[in-house]
Design an enzyme around this catalytic site. Sequence first.
Site, short mmCIF file in Angstrom:
data_model
loop_
_atom_site.label_atom_id
_atom_site.label_comp_id
_atom_site.label_asym_id
_atom_site.label_seq_id
_atom_site.Cartn_x
_atom_site.Cartn_y
_atom_site.Cartn_z
N ARG A 120 21.77 13.54 -8.55
CA ARG A 120 21.59 12.09 -8.44
C ARG A 120 21.80 11.42 -9.79
NH1 ARG A 120 18.62 10.67 -3.66
NH2 ARG A 120 18.74 8.52 -4.45
N ARG A 166 3.39 -12.15 4.75
CA ARG A 166 4.84 -12.38 4.67
C ARG A 166 5.62 -11.93 5.90
NH1 ARG A 166 7.15 -10.84 -1.17
NH2 ARG A 166 8.89 -12.01 -0.26
N ARG A 205 12.28 -2.78 -10.08
CA ARG A 205 10.82 -2.85 -9.96
C ARG A 205 10.18 -2.91 -11.34
NH1 ARG A 205 9.03 -0.84 -5.11
NH2 ARG A 205 7.10 -1.93 -5.68
N LYS A 254 4.07 6.17 4.77
CA LYS A 254 3.22 4.98 4.66
C LYS A 254 2.93 4.36 6.02
CE LYS A 254 5.47 3.87 0.25
NZ LYS A 254 6.24 2.85 -0.50
N PRO A 288 0.84 -1.20 0.00
CA PRO A 288 0.00 0.00 0.00
C PRO A 288 0.88 1.25 0.00
CG PRO A 288 -0.75 -1.58 1.64
CD PRO A 288 0.56 -2.08 1.14
N GLU A 289 0.51 2.22 -0.83
CA GLU A 289 1.26 3.47 -0.90
C GLU A 289 0.50 4.57 -0.17
OE1 GLU A 289 2.68 4.21 -4.91
OE2 GLU A 289 2.76 2.06 -5.32
#
Length: 297
Positions: free
Chosen positions: A171, A128, A280, A58, A2-3
């Site tokens: 970055r 998990r 991802r 989160k 969930p974000e």
Amino acid sequence: MPELPEVETIVRGLRRRVIDREIVSLKVLEKRSIQFEKALITEVIAGYKISSIWRRAKVMIWDLSSQYSLLFHLKMTGQIIIDQPSEDRFSGGHPTASMGLKSKLPDNTTRAVFQLEDGAKIYFNDQRKFGWIKLLPTKAVHSDEFLSTVGPEHDSDSFTRQYFWDKIKNRITPVKAVLLDQKIVAGIGNIYADEALHMAMIHPARKASSLPRKQVNSLFESIIRVLKDGVDRGGTSFTTYVNADGARGDYLLIARVFRREGQDCRVCGGTIVKTRVAGRGTHYCPVCQPVPRSWRP
């Protein structure tokens, strides 16, 4: 996992259902999921009311009348499920059969059970076992080792164009990896990173340092927009997922690229593809988000 929009939706639903209700007991079924001594249950949890519920990144926080707070992180497979007398089940988090209205709880994924004064039960499930519940003095929540490192919220005064530019301009990692870094912006995960990058028309594998200021500003605006849209629409739904308002989050009905591989881009009509970036699964449109000739991912 969930974000931010999904967690925010759960928080809003819980506020309407459990604020000012007393926790009678907490039954721990998995020690690894509870990051505090069980003896504290009788000292600062049982017998105290849930005075407020809020979110940081989160993480969901329940402030108790004991001046202690419970912190919940659902991680990849966590769930919050409420069973109330004479009312339907309400749930949010990772979708599994445990959320079904006819499923029997607790089940083999249940890690903790909160009993409320009126007979309602709140289940913390986690298939998990990566999720956790912490207990801290309320005044120490912002100093938590995780929360103290998290970047600003997308709708806070501290999340500005200048802040974002300063964090991203040097970055050399893919820009998607930067968005997933919770130290940069709070709460963005795989779904909304893909969505923001498509809205800003930036290839997800592009090195963050290669972006000109104008595109960084566009990405800044896109982050705010997609997270707001996600919250407004109750997050996303998969299979049996329903949020704590008893409704299905419908963001995926308007998603630009996420889980739309092989489908037409809503902007240009090109075909959405799926690849891997920053480890991802990543969705993007090769037409809207082309690879510039001047760089290589």
